[in-house]
Design a protein around this motif. Structure first.
Motif, PDB file in Angstrom:
ATOM      1  N   LEU A 112      -0.430  12.090  -4.755  1.00 26.67           N
ATOM      2  CA  LEU A 112      -1.235  13.062  -5.513  1.00 26.67           C
ATOM      3  C   LEU A 112      -0.680  14.473  -5.324  1.00 26.67           C
ATOM      4  O   LEU A 112      -0.578  15.247  -6.284  1.00 26.67           O
ATOM      5  CB  LEU A 112      -2.694  13.005  -5.067  1.00 26.67           C
ATOM      6  CG  LEU A 112      -3.506  11.799  -5.550  1.00 26.67           C
ATOM      7  CD1 LEU A 112      -4.851  11.737  -4.831  1.00 26.67           C
ATOM      8  CD2 LEU A 112      -3.722  11.864  -7.063  1.00 26.67           C
ATOM      9  N   LYS A 113      -0.319  14.807  -4.095  1.00 27.88           N
ATOM     10  CA  LYS A 113       0.207  16.155  -3.809  1.00 27.88           C
ATOM     11  C   LYS A 113       1.592  16.375  -4.395  1.00 27.88           C
ATOM     12  O   LYS A 113       2.002  17.517  -4.609  1.00 27.88           O
ATOM     13  CB  LYS A 113       0.252  16.386  -2.291  1.00 27.88           C
ATOM     14  CG  LYS A 113      -1.106  16.608  -1.665  1.00 27.88           C
ATOM     15  CD  LYS A 113      -1.005  17.086  -0.230  1.00 27.88           C
ATOM     16  CE  LYS A 113      -0.411  16.034   0.684  1.00 27.88           C
ATOM     17  NZ  LYS A 113      -0.413  16.439   2.115  1.00 27.88           N
ATOM     18  N   ALA A 114       2.327  15.294  -4.646  1.00 26.86           N
ATOM     19  CA  ALA A 114       3.702  15.426  -5.143  1.00 26.86           C
ATOM     20  C   ALA A 114       3.768  15.930  -6.577  1.00 26.86           C
ATOM     21  O   ALA A 114       4.826  16.367  -7.034  1.00 26.86           O
ATOM     22  CB  ALA A 114       4.417  14.079  -5.044  1.00 26.86           C
ATOM     23  N   ILE A 115       2.649  15.887  -7.297  1.00 27.16           N
ATOM     24  CA  ILE A 115       2.630  16.285  -8.708  1.00 27.16           C
ATOM     25  C   ILE A 115       2.072  17.693  -8.848  1.00 27.16           C
ATOM     26  O   ILE A 115       0.977  17.994  -8.368  1.00 27.16           O
ATOM     27  CB  ILE A 115       1.786  15.301  -9.543  1.00 27.16           C
ATOM     28  CG1 ILE A 115       2.328  13.881  -9.421  1.00 27.16           C
ATOM     29  CG2 ILE A 115       1.755  15.737 -11.014  1.00 27.16           C
ATOM     30  CD1 ILE A 115       1.432  12.822 -10.038  1.00 27.16           C
ATOM     31  N   HIS A 116       2.838  18.549  -9.533  1.00 22.91           N
ATOM     32  CA  HIS A 116       2.349  19.881  -9.890  1.00 22.91           C
ATOM     33  C   HIS A 116       1.735  19.793 -11.288  1.00 22.91           C
ATOM     34  O   HIS A 116       2.343  19.235 -12.207  1.00 22.91           O
ATOM     35  CB  HIS A 116       3.506  20.888  -9.888  1.00 22.91           C
ATOM     36  CG  HIS A 116       3.106  22.223 -10.436  1.00 22.91           C
ATOM     37  ND1 HIS A 116       2.470  23.177  -9.679  1.00 22.91           N
ATOM     38  CD2 HIS A 116       3.246  22.745 -11.686  1.00 22.91           C
ATOM     39  CE1 HIS A 116       2.233  24.240 -10.436  1.00 22.91           C
ATOM     40  NE2 HIS A 116       2.691  24.002 -11.654  1.00 22.91           N
TER      41      HIS A 116
ATOM     42  N   MET B 267       0.854  -1.195   0.000  1.00 19.81           N
ATOM     43  CA  MET B 267       0.000   0.000   0.000  1.00 19.81           C
ATOM     44  C   MET B 267       0.885   1.239   0.000  1.00 19.81           C
ATOM     45  O   MET B 267       1.834   1.332   0.773  1.00 19.81           O
ATOM     46  CB  MET B 267      -0.902  -0.010   1.236  1.00 19.81           C
ATOM     47  CG  MET B 267      -1.839   1.179   1.345  1.00 19.81           C
ATOM     48  SD  MET B 267      -3.152   1.156   0.133  1.00 19.81           S
ATOM     49  CE  MET B 267      -4.109   2.585   0.590  1.00 19.81           C
ATOM     50  N   PHE B 268       0.604   2.178  -0.882  1.00 19.10           N
ATOM     51  CA  PHE B 268       1.366   3.422  -0.908  1.00 19.10           C
ATOM     52  C   PHE B 268       0.493   4.574  -0.430  1.00 19.10           C
ATOM     53  O   PHE B 268      -0.735   4.458  -0.349  1.00 19.10           O
ATOM     54  CB  PHE B 268       1.899   3.692  -2.317  1.00 19.10           C
ATOM     55  CG  PHE B 268       0.834   3.742  -3.388  1.00 19.10           C
ATOM     56  CD1 PHE B 268       0.185   4.935  -3.690  1.00 19.10           C
ATOM     57  CD2 PHE B 268       0.494   2.613  -4.113  1.00 19.10           C
ATOM     58  CE1 PHE B 268      -0.792   4.988  -4.666  1.00 19.10           C
ATOM     59  CE2 PHE B 268      -0.474   2.647  -5.097  1.00 19.10           C
ATOM     60  CZ  PHE B 268      -1.118   3.850  -5.378  1.00 19.10           C
ATOM     61  N   ASP B 269       1.127   5.686  -0.102  1.00 21.99           N
ATOM     62  CA  ASP B 269       0.423   6.844   0.438  1.00 21.99           C
ATOM     63  C   ASP B 269      -0.208   7.620  -0.715  1.00 21.99           C
ATOM     64  O   ASP B 269       0.450   8.429  -1.380  1.00 21.99           O
ATOM     65  CB  ASP B 269       1.408   7.730   1.203  1.00 21.99           C
ATOM     66  CG  ASP B 269       0.712   8.816   2.005  1.00 21.99           C
ATOM     67  OD1 ASP B 269      -0.310   9.348   1.529  1.00 21.99           O
ATOM     68  OD2 ASP B 269       1.182   9.137   3.109  1.00 21.99           O
TER      69      ASP B 269
ATOM     70  N   ARG C  66       4.957  18.344 -13.127  1.00 15.14           N
ATOM     71  CA  ARG C  66       6.301  18.355 -12.533  1.00 15.14           C
ATOM     72  C   ARG C  66       6.276  17.511 -11.263  1.00 15.14           C
ATOM     73  O   ARG C  66       5.325  17.550 -10.495  1.00 15.14           O
ATOM     74  CB  ARG C  66       6.754  19.781 -12.201  1.00 15.14           C
ATOM     75  CG  ARG C  66       7.239  20.551 -13.401  1.00 15.14           C
ATOM     76  CD  ARG C  66       7.949  21.837 -12.998  1.00 15.14           C
ATOM     77  NE  ARG C  66       7.041  22.787 -12.379  1.00 15.14           N
ATOM     78  CZ  ARG C  66       6.300  23.665 -13.063  1.00 15.14           C
ATOM     79  NH1 ARG C  66       6.354  23.693 -14.385  1.00 15.14           N
ATOM     80  NH2 ARG C  66       5.512  24.506 -12.424  1.00 15.14           N
ATOM     81  N   ARG C  67       7.365  16.778 -11.076  1.00 16.41           N
ATOM     82  CA  ARG C  67       7.507  15.985  -9.855  1.00 16.41           C
ATOM     83  C   ARG C  67       8.989  15.829  -9.555  1.00 16.41           C
ATOM     84  O   ARG C  67       9.805  15.698 -10.467  1.00 16.41           O
ATOM     85  CB  ARG C  67       6.852  14.611 -10.013  1.00 16.41           C
ATOM     86  CG  ARG C  67       7.079  13.741  -8.781  1.00 16.41           C
ATOM     87  CD  ARG C  67       6.177  12.567  -8.674  1.00 16.41           C
ATOM     88  NE  ARG C  67       6.454  11.910  -7.376  1.00 16.41           N
ATOM     89  CZ  ARG C  67       5.669  11.066  -6.768  1.00 16.41           C
ATOM     90  NH1 ARG C  67       4.511  10.731  -7.318  1.00 16.41           N
ATOM     91  NH2 ARG C  67       5.999  10.528  -5.608  1.00 16.41           N
TER      92      ARG C  67
END
Length: 207
Positions: free
Chosen positions: A8-12, A1-3, A32-33
């Motif tokens: 989702l928040k890590a991607i601009h 299981m991943f967070d 961007r990531r």
């Protein structure tokens, strides 16, 4: 299981429209990531067929500038620009659908990946066309992140139908809807139609 929330928040994400190089208007989707890996490793992970198939699709072709590539069960195209380990420009599914990928080193031996996908306005219809591709690219950036972190979720094709990835895709669609709405590049009706098509493609069974 991943967070899911953190990924989702890590991607601009960005959506915009503007003049195309060859004339006319285009829709531009930007992601961007940052990855906790050096540029050379990220470049290798996105260009070495033996590694690409472990997080994306099996990759074949004449992998050099002027050559062509094919992702098994997905799109193919032409390699227009390849400047290891920083810049890759390809067509994706057609000559007017162009993907440009740029890697930049960070301050802590990490890498920022900037990904731009442009298509003519006639193909996208409006900025809501971002919903046809954005969630899929989010999924690719997720797969790359898990691969680079050594947290693979099994066969990429099987993983795409897992409950975790389906939940990620639903969240991704919501994020892209918000970006399209904020961009002012589509009507409410176009955005809703794009959302429904994205759900059918990336998270079937949801509404």
């Amino acid at each position: 299981m991943f967070d899911i929330a953190n990924h989702l928040k890590a991607i601009h994400r960005e959506v915009g429209t503007g003049p195309a190089e060859g004339g006319g208007e285009e829709v531009r989707v930007v992601l961007r990531r940052t990855y906790a890996a050096p540029v050379a490793d990220v470049w290798d992970a996105i260009t070495d067929p033996d590694r690409v198939k472990r997080w994306f699709f099996p990759l074949t072709g004449d992998l050099k500038p002027g050559g062509t590539f094919q992702l098994e069960g997905n799109a193919g195209g032409e390699i227009r620009r390849c400047e290891p380990p920083r810049r890759l420009t390809i067509t994706f599914g057609g000559p007017t659908s162009v993907v440009d990928l740029h890697l930049s080193p960070g301050s802590a031996d990490d890498t920022e990946l900037e990904f731009t996908h442009t298509v003519p306005i006639e193909m996208a219809g409006s900025g809501a066309g971002a919903l046809f591709v954005g969630p899929g690219w989010d999924g690719a950036l997720l797969g790359l992140a898990l691969f680079l972190a050594g947290e693979q979720i099994g066969d990429p094709m099987a993983a795409a139908n897992s409950p975790e990835v389906r939940e990620f895709s639903r969240g991704s669609i919501d994020e892209w809807v918000a970006v399209v709405e904020a961009s002012g590049t589509a009507t409410a009706e176009e955005t809703d139609q794009g959302r429904q098509m994205a759900l059918a493609q990336f998270a079937p069974g949801e509404s």
